[in-house]
Design a protein around this motif. Structure first.
Motif, PDB file in Angstrom:
ATOM      1  N   ARG A   1       0.667  -0.906   0.254  1.00 24.64           N
ATOM      2  CA  ARG A   1      -0.121  -0.024  -0.172  1.00 24.64           C
ATOM      3  C   ARG A   1       1.120   1.392   0.269  1.00 24.64           C
ATOM      4  O   ARG A   1       0.638   2.104  -0.972  1.00 24.64           O
ATOM      5  N   VAL A   2       1.703   1.606   1.241  1.00 21.41           N
ATOM      6  CA  VAL A   2       2.776   1.914   0.836  1.00 21.41           C
ATOM      7  C   VAL A   2       3.437   2.212  -0.304  1.00 21.41           C
ATOM      8  O   VAL A   2       3.961   3.808  -1.255  1.00 21.41           O
ATOM      9  N   ARG A   3       4.653   1.454  -1.144  1.00 22.44           N
ATOM     10  CA  ARG A   3       4.721   1.841  -2.346  1.00 22.44           C
ATOM     11  C   ARG A   3       3.422   2.145  -3.252  1.00 22.44           C
ATOM     12  O   ARG A   3       4.105   2.812  -4.246  1.00 22.44           O
ATOM     13  N   SER A   4       2.689   2.072  -3.518  1.00 27.17           N
ATOM     14  CA  SER A   4       1.162   2.076  -4.443  1.00 27.17           C
ATOM     15  C   SER A   4       1.637   3.386  -4.557  1.00 27.17           C
ATOM     16  O   SER A   4       1.085   4.597  -5.542  1.00 27.17           O
ATOM     17  N   PHE A   5       1.195   4.194  -3.022  1.00 33.28           N
ATOM     18  CA  PHE A   5       0.993   5.207  -2.362  1.00 33.28           C
ATOM     19  C   PHE A   5       1.914   6.562  -2.906  1.00 33.28           C
ATOM     20  O   PHE A   5       2.244   7.809  -3.707  1.00 33.28           O
ATOM     21  N   ILE A   6       3.174   5.946  -3.123  1.00 32.31           N
ATOM     22  CA  ILE A   6       4.354   6.497  -3.954  1.00 32.31           C
ATOM     23  C   ILE A   6       5.044   6.278  -4.619  1.00 32.31           C
ATOM     24  O   ILE A   6       4.851   7.255  -5.911  1.00 32.31           O
ATOM     25  N   GLY A   7       4.383   5.524  -5.532  1.00 32.05           N
ATOM     26  CA  GLY A   7       4.254   5.352  -6.436  1.00 32.05           C
ATOM     27  C   GLY A   7       3.164   6.060  -7.546  1.00 32.05           C
ATOM     28  O   GLY A   7       3.570   6.575  -8.635  1.00 32.05           O
ATOM     29  N   THR A   8       1.985   6.258  -7.353  1.00 32.75           N
ATOM     30  CA  THR A   8       1.510   7.380  -7.731  1.00 32.75           C
ATOM     31  C   THR A   8       1.785   8.651  -7.705  1.00 32.75           C
ATOM     32  O   THR A   8       1.073   9.387  -8.248  1.00 32.75           O
ATOM     33  N   ILE A   9       2.185   9.351  -5.665  1.00 30.88           N
ATOM     34  CA  ILE A   9       2.331  10.358  -6.482  1.00 30.88           C
ATOM     35  C   ILE A   9       3.899  11.166  -7.221  1.00 30.88           C
ATOM     36  O   ILE A   9       3.857  11.476  -8.047  1.00 30.88           O
ATOM     37  N   LEU A  10       4.268  10.196  -7.523  1.00 32.09           N
ATOM     38  CA  LEU A  10       5.302  10.180  -8.726  1.00 32.09           C
ATOM     39  C   LEU A  10       4.730   9.764  -9.892  1.00 32.09           C
ATOM     40  O   LEU A  10       5.479  11.250 -10.927  1.00 32.09           O
TER      41      LEU A  10
ATOM     42  N   TRP B   1       6.172  10.119 -22.306  1.00 31.40           N
ATOM     43  CA  TRP B   1       6.003  10.022 -20.842  1.00 31.40           C
ATOM     44  C   TRP B   1       6.179   8.604 -20.009  1.00 31.40           C
ATOM     45  O   TRP B   1       6.642   8.531 -18.803  1.00 31.40           O
ATOM     46  N   ILE B   2       5.680   7.792 -21.367  1.00 27.26           N
ATOM     47  CA  ILE B   2       5.049   6.526 -20.789  1.00 27.26           C
ATOM     48  C   ILE B   2       7.037   5.159 -20.417  1.00 27.26           C
ATOM     49  O   ILE B   2       5.598   4.297 -19.295  1.00 27.26           O
ATOM     50  N   LEU B   3       7.458   5.881 -20.634  1.00 30.61           N
ATOM     51  CA  LEU B   3       8.818   4.963 -20.275  1.00 30.61           C
ATOM     52  C   LEU B   3       9.085   4.823 -18.663  1.00 30.61           C
ATOM     53  O   LEU B   3       9.221   3.864 -18.323  1.00 30.61           O
ATOM     54  N   PRO B   4       8.877   6.277 -18.674  1.00 23.75           N
ATOM     55  CA  PRO B   4       9.463   5.875 -16.832  1.00 23.75           C
ATOM     56  C   PRO B   4       7.949   5.957 -16.134  1.00 23.75           C
ATOM     57  O   PRO B   4       8.139   5.744 -15.136  1.00 23.75           O
ATOM     58  N   ALA B   5       7.211   6.109 -17.089  1.00 19.56           N
ATOM     59  CA  ALA B   5       5.424   5.666 -15.844  1.00 19.56           C
ATOM     60  C   ALA B   5       5.501   4.192 -15.964  1.00 19.56           C
ATOM     61  O   ALA B   5       5.644   3.535 -14.624  1.00 19.56           O
ATOM     62  N   MET B   6       6.290   3.294 -16.548  1.00 20.43           N
ATOM     63  CA  MET B   6       6.139   1.884 -16.666  1.00 20.43           C
ATOM     64  C   MET B   6       7.213   1.057 -15.800  1.00 20.43           C
ATOM     65  O   MET B   6       6.925   0.715 -14.816  1.00 20.43           O
ATOM     66  N   LEU B   7       8.226   2.086 -15.574  1.00 21.40           N
ATOM     67  CA  LEU B   7       9.517   1.511 -15.042  1.00 21.40           C
ATOM     68  C   LEU B   7       8.490   1.753 -13.252  1.00 21.40           C
ATOM     69  O   LEU B   7       9.405   1.562 -11.997  1.00 21.40           O
ATOM     70  N   ILE B   8       7.632   3.100 -12.957  1.00 22.54           N
ATOM     71  CA  ILE B   8       7.374   3.371 -11.900  1.00 22.54           C
ATOM     72  C   ILE B   8       6.872   2.800 -11.337  1.00 22.54           C
ATOM     73  O   ILE B   8       6.295   1.540 -10.346  1.00 22.54           O
ATOM     74  N   ILE B   9       5.487   1.788 -12.605  1.00 21.90           N
ATOM     75  CA  ILE B   9       4.190   1.377 -12.234  1.00 21.90           C
ATOM     76  C   ILE B   9       5.084  -0.523 -11.796  1.00 21.90           C
ATOM     77  O   ILE B   9       4.561  -0.932 -11.291  1.00 21.90           O
ATOM     78  N   LYS B  10       6.161  -1.266 -12.801  1.00 24.54           N
ATOM     79  CA  LYS B  10       7.212  -1.676 -11.921  1.00 24.54           C
ATOM     80  C   LYS B  10       7.537  -2.014 -10.875  1.00 24.54           C
ATOM     81  O   LYS B  10       7.401  -2.695 -10.509  1.00 24.54           O
TER      82      LYS B  10
END
Length: 70
Positions: A4-13, A52-61
């Motif tokens: 949950r914390v990882r998802s929250f931080i990823g969403t903010i990023l 912008w999808i490339l860095p977003a994919m890394l964050i989602i991964k």
């Protein structure tokens, strides 16, 4: 780190990534493409709109966490 914390931080990023990237891409277009024809604008915004999808994919991964060993 809990999922949950990882998802929250990823969403903010991802939100910050999209905001900063949109401002940066628009500023670059405004400063450099003012005198170019419409098709150059089209190519630029098509390319920058997908980039912008490339860095977003890394964050989602990263948000998904490590792979499980079965």
């Amino acid at each position: 780190m809990p999922p949950r914390v990882r998802s929250f931080i990823g969403t903010i990023l991802i939100i910050f990534l999209v905001i900063i990237y949109a401002l940066l891409a628009t500023t670059i277009a405004t400063l450099t493409l003012a005198t170019y024809p419409w098709w150059v604008h089209l190519i630029y915004f098509l390319f920058s709109g997908l980039l912008w999808i490339l860095p977003a994919m890394l964050i989602i991964k990263w948000m998904a966490g490590p792979k499980r060993q079965d």
